[in-house]
Design a protein around this motif. Structure first.
Motif, PDB file in Angstrom:
ATOM      1  N   LYS A 283       0.968  -1.256   0.119  1.00 58.56           N
ATOM      2  CA  LYS A 283      -0.176  -0.168  -0.105  1.00 58.56           C
ATOM      3  C   LYS A 283       0.958   1.257  -0.053  1.00 58.56           C
ATOM      4  CE  LYS A 283      -4.254  -1.410   0.114  1.00 58.56           C
ATOM      5  NZ  LYS A 283      -5.530  -0.826  -0.685  1.00 58.56           N
ATOM      6  N   THR A 284       0.289   2.257  -0.463  1.00 62.52           N
ATOM      7  CA  THR A 284       1.022   3.591  -0.729  1.00 62.52           C
ATOM      8  C   THR A 284       0.773   4.422   0.278  1.00 62.52           C
ATOM      9  OG1 THR A 284       0.923   3.541  -3.272  1.00 62.52           O
ATOM     10  CG2 THR A 284       1.349   5.689  -2.361  1.00 62.52           C
ATOM     11  N   GLY A 285       1.746   5.219   1.108  1.00 63.06           N
ATOM     12  CA  GLY A 285       1.624   5.909   2.242  1.00 63.06           C
ATOM     13  C   GLY A 285       0.738   7.260   1.876  1.00 63.06           C
ATOM     14  N   THR A 286       0.678   8.225   2.819  1.00 62.48           N
ATOM     15  CA  THR A 286      -0.145   9.545   2.829  1.00 62.48           C
ATOM     16  C   THR A 286       0.585  10.733   3.359  1.00 62.48           C
ATOM     17  OG1 THR A 286      -1.491   8.927   4.671  1.00 62.48           O
ATOM     18  CG2 THR A 286      -2.292   8.070   2.397  1.00 62.48           C
ATOM     19  N   SER A 287       1.918  10.521   3.343  1.00 62.61           N
ATOM     20  CA  SER A 287       2.705  11.589   4.098  1.00 62.61           C
ATOM     21  C   SER A 287       2.899  12.772   3.208  1.00 62.61           C
ATOM     22  CB  SER A 287       4.166  11.135   4.774  1.00 62.61           C
ATOM     23  OG  SER A 287       4.771  10.734   3.508  1.00 62.61           O
ATOM     24  N   CYS A 288       3.244  12.481   1.803  1.00 61.76           N
ATOM     25  CA  CYS A 288       3.690  13.659   0.946  1.00 61.76           C
ATOM     26  C   CYS A 288       3.340  13.312  -0.365  1.00 61.76           C
ATOM     27  CB  CYS A 288       5.371  13.885   1.017  1.00 61.76           C
ATOM     28  SG  CYS A 288       5.814  15.531   0.225  1.00 61.76           S
ATOM     29  N   ALA A 289       2.527  14.302  -1.301  1.00 57.26           N
ATOM     30  CA  ALA A 289       2.490  14.147  -2.574  1.00 57.26           C
ATOM     31  C   ALA A 289       2.927  15.457  -3.446  1.00 57.26           C
ATOM     32  CB  ALA A 289       1.008  14.110  -2.838  1.00 57.26           C
ATOM     33  N   LEU A 290       3.002  15.100  -4.645  1.00 58.60           N
ATOM     34  CA  LEU A 290       3.677  16.130  -5.781  1.00 58.60           C
ATOM     35  C   LEU A 290       2.608  16.357  -6.560  1.00 58.60           C
ATOM     36  CD1 LEU A 290       6.042  18.226  -6.619  1.00 58.60           C
ATOM     37  CD2 LEU A 290       6.915  16.119  -8.108  1.00 58.60           C
ATOM     38  N   ASP A 291       2.182  17.707  -6.781  1.00 63.02           N
ATOM     39  CA  ASP A 291       1.205  18.132  -7.786  1.00 63.02           C
ATOM     40  C   ASP A 291       1.893  18.760  -9.019  1.00 63.02           C
ATOM     41  OD1 ASP A 291      -1.000  18.971  -9.343  1.00 63.02           O
ATOM     42  OD2 ASP A 291      -1.813  20.039  -7.835  1.00 63.02           O
ATOM     43  N   CYS A 292       2.072  18.106 -10.153  1.00 58.80           N
ATOM     44  CA  CYS A 292       2.889  18.446 -11.320  1.00 58.80           C
ATOM     45  C   CYS A 292       1.987  19.201 -12.273  1.00 58.80           C
ATOM     46  CB  CYS A 292       3.528  17.270 -12.029  1.00 58.80           C
ATOM     47  SG  CYS A 292       4.557  16.572 -10.927  1.00 58.80           S
ATOM     48  N   GLY A 293       2.377  20.437 -12.756  1.00 60.72           N
ATOM     49  CA  GLY A 293       1.600  21.232 -13.605  1.00 60.72           C
ATOM     50  C   GLY A 293       0.394  21.650 -12.929  1.00 60.72           C
ATOM     51  N   ALA A 294       0.494  22.122 -11.691  1.00 62.93           N
ATOM     52  CA  ALA A 294      -0.227  22.258 -10.494  1.00 62.93           C
ATOM     53  C   ALA A 294      -1.575  23.634 -10.739  1.00 62.93           C
ATOM     54  CB  ALA A 294       0.402  22.631  -9.068  1.00 62.93           C
ATOM     55  N   GLY A 295      -0.788  24.431 -11.479  1.00 61.99           N
ATOM     56  CA  GLY A 295      -1.643  25.587 -11.751  1.00 61.99           C
ATOM     57  C   GLY A 295      -1.916  26.459 -10.524  1.00 61.99           C
ATOM     58  N   ILE A 296      -3.204  26.774 -10.212  1.00 61.10           N
ATOM     59  CA  ILE A 296      -3.460  27.632  -9.143  1.00 61.10           C
ATOM     60  C   ILE A 296      -3.787  26.551  -7.977  1.00 61.10           C
ATOM     61  CG2 ILE A 296      -4.481  29.476 -10.324  1.00 61.10           C
ATOM     62  CD1 ILE A 296      -7.219  28.617  -9.759  1.00 61.10           C
ATOM     63  N   GLY A 297      -3.493  25.166  -8.215  1.00 63.42           N
ATOM     64  CA  GLY A 297      -3.841  24.293  -6.980  1.00 63.42           C
ATOM     65  C   GLY A 297      -5.350  23.774  -7.058  1.00 63.42           C
ATOM     66  N   ARG A 298      -5.757  23.665  -8.007  1.00 65.88           N
ATOM     67  CA  ARG A 298      -7.264  22.918  -7.980  1.00 65.88           C
ATOM     68  C   ARG A 298      -7.118  21.610  -7.547  1.00 65.88           C
ATOM     69  NH1 ARG A 298     -10.475  19.431 -11.511  1.00 65.88           N
ATOM     70  NH2 ARG A 298      -8.458  19.194 -12.691  1.00 65.88           N
ATOM     71  N   ILE A 299      -6.391  20.703  -8.090  1.00 59.76           N
ATOM     72  CA  ILE A 299      -6.056  19.536  -7.705  1.00 59.76           C
ATOM     73  C   ILE A 299      -5.573  19.271  -6.141  1.00 59.76           C
ATOM     74  CG2 ILE A 299      -4.876  17.362  -8.232  1.00 59.76           C
ATOM     75  CD1 ILE A 299      -5.041  18.059 -11.221  1.00 59.76           C
ATOM     76  N   THR A 300      -4.389  20.183  -5.991  1.00 56.43           N
ATOM     77  CA  THR A 300      -3.860  20.027  -4.593  1.00 56.43           C
ATOM     78  C   THR A 300      -4.966  20.355  -3.693  1.00 56.43           C
ATOM     79  OG1 THR A 300      -1.722  20.818  -5.390  1.00 56.43           O
ATOM     80  CG2 THR A 300      -2.529  21.447  -3.105  1.00 56.43           C
ATOM     81  N   LYS A 301      -5.835  21.375  -3.729  1.00 58.64           N
ATOM     82  CA  LYS A 301      -7.155  21.670  -2.822  1.00 58.64           C
ATOM     83  C   LYS A 301      -8.096  20.477  -2.720  1.00 58.64           C
ATOM     84  CE  LYS A 301     -10.349  25.385  -1.642  1.00 58.64           C
ATOM     85  NZ  LYS A 301     -10.642  26.793  -1.823  1.00 58.64           N
ATOM     86  N   ARG A 302      -8.526  19.971  -3.788  1.00 58.49           N
ATOM     87  CA  ARG A 302      -9.547  19.117  -3.742  1.00 58.49           C
ATOM     88  C   ARG A 302      -9.131  17.577  -3.671  1.00 58.49           C
ATOM     89  NH1 ARG A 302     -14.533  20.466  -7.323  1.00 58.49           N
ATOM     90  NH2 ARG A 302     -15.309  19.069  -6.005  1.00 58.49           N
ATOM     91  N   LEU A 303      -7.941  17.211  -4.118  1.00 59.68           N
ATOM     92  CA  LEU A 303      -7.840  16.039  -4.015  1.00 59.68           C
ATOM     93  C   LEU A 303      -6.745  15.401  -3.321  1.00 59.68           C
ATOM     94  CD1 LEU A 303      -8.011  13.079  -5.638  1.00 59.68           C
ATOM     95  CD2 LEU A 303      -6.216  13.884  -7.158  1.00 59.68           C
ATOM     96  N   LEU A 304      -5.588  16.221  -3.307  1.00 60.65           N
ATOM     97  CA  LEU A 304      -4.295  15.897  -2.653  1.00 60.65           C
ATOM     98  C   LEU A 304      -4.394  16.313  -1.194  1.00 60.65           C
ATOM     99  CD1 LEU A 304      -1.546  16.474  -5.583  1.00 60.65           C
ATOM    100  CD2 LEU A 304      -2.980  14.515  -5.003  1.00 60.65           C
ATOM    101  N   LEU A 305      -4.614  17.533  -0.827  1.00 59.22           N
ATOM    102  CA  LEU A 305      -4.563  17.960   0.522  1.00 59.22           C
ATOM    103  C   LEU A 305      -5.430  17.329   1.570  1.00 59.22           C
ATOM    104  CD1 LEU A 305      -3.875  21.893   0.295  1.00 59.22           C
ATOM    105  CD2 LEU A 305      -2.660  20.269   1.309  1.00 59.22           C
ATOM    106  N   PRO A 306      -6.784  16.957   1.136  1.00 54.34           N
ATOM    107  CA  PRO A 306      -7.684  15.992   1.773  1.00 54.34           C
ATOM    108  C   PRO A 306      -6.879  14.679   2.059  1.00 54.34           C
ATOM    109  CG  PRO A 306      -8.979  17.181   0.026  1.00 54.34           C
ATOM    110  CD  PRO A 306      -7.664  17.232  -0.077  1.00 54.34           C
ATOM    111  N   LEU A 307      -5.962  14.152   1.398  1.00 57.66           N
ATOM    112  CA  LEU A 307      -5.498  12.796   1.430  1.00 57.66           C
ATOM    113  C   LEU A 307      -4.181  12.746   2.098  1.00 57.66           C
ATOM    114  CD1 LEU A 307      -6.880  11.282  -1.767  1.00 57.66           C
ATOM    115  CD2 LEU A 307      -7.745  10.841   0.364  1.00 57.66           C
TER     116      LEU A 307
END
Length: 223
Positions: free
Chosen positions: A59-83
């Motif tokens: 299984k994959t851990g949940t300590s740190c993720a990287l958002d590539c081509g992140a723009g203003i952070g749409r994916i960071t905000k709604r997908l990655l930061l909650p996880l």
């Protein structure tokens, strides 16, 4: 292959940078006027990603993720930061990363780094990331730079970490878009690049419920 459609590599990258500098730092801007698909996109991505996260063998851990081509952070905000506990963002457009700091709100305090850099020049820190998420940006890389970037991403993963790519796929061949200076590859071309980078596909699925007037969107998990 991109060598067949990209005549001038330097111009290919500089034209893309100039294009994005003219785009408003909004969700609609990030999605090329298709801001209404954001909910469908995020829901599909979350369902796909959560299959890999957790505790236990493989299984994959949940300590740190990287958002590539992140723009203003749409994916960071709604997908990655909650996880994930911490998220790093990388984007070539400085104005988008500046906007992200207000767009993300208080949760943005858990963004570790804002990297302003094109992916062709970006080197992820070795062994830092559980998940590297690369969405709607691989078309801005030539084949050679795409292979090299994936190899660097592989080094950036923690044990059991994964790379996720979500992007449009052409029906056949490699199609150039002169407006934003990008390419759209068919799946065989994407698979060939992943193999060349030394990565195996763990899972692959098509995003449902998108408008019929855009290219199909495929999500892949790699290790």
């Amino acid at each position: 292959m991109t060598a067949e459609v990209v005549e001038d590599e330097a111009a290919f990258y500089s034209k893309a940078e100039m294009y994005w500098k003219e785009i408003p730092p909004t969700v609609d801007g990030m999605l090329g006027g298709y801001g209404n698909i954001s909910n469908v996109d995020i829901t599909g991505s979350k369902k796909f990603l959560q299959k890999f996260l957790g505790e236990g063998a493989g299984k994959t851990g949940t300590s740190c993720a990287l958002d590539c081509g992140a723009g203003i952070g749409r994916i960071t905000k709604r997908l990655l930061l909650p996880l994930f506990q911490t998220v790093d963002m990388v984007d070539v457009t400085k104005e988008f990363l500046s906007k992200a700091k207000s767009y993300l709100g208080k949760e943005g305090e858990r963004v570790g780094n804002y990297f302003c850099c094109g992916l062709q020049d970006f080197h992820p820190q070795q062994g830092r990331y559980d998940v590297i998420w690369i969405q709607w940006v691989i078309g801005h890389l030539t084949d050679g730079h795409f292979v090299q970037f994936l190899r660097r991403c592989k080094l950036g993963l923690k044990p059991n970490g994964i790379i996720c790519i979500k992007d449009n796929v052409a029906h056949e061949g490699v199609i150039m878009d002169d407006v934003d200076s990008s390419v759209c590859r068919d799946l065989p071309s994407v698979h060939r690049i992943m193999k060349e980078a030394g990565l195996q596909i763990l899972a692959e699925e098509k995003q449902d419920n998108l408008p019929e007037d855009i290219y199909p969107v495929q999500t892949l998990a790699l290790r």
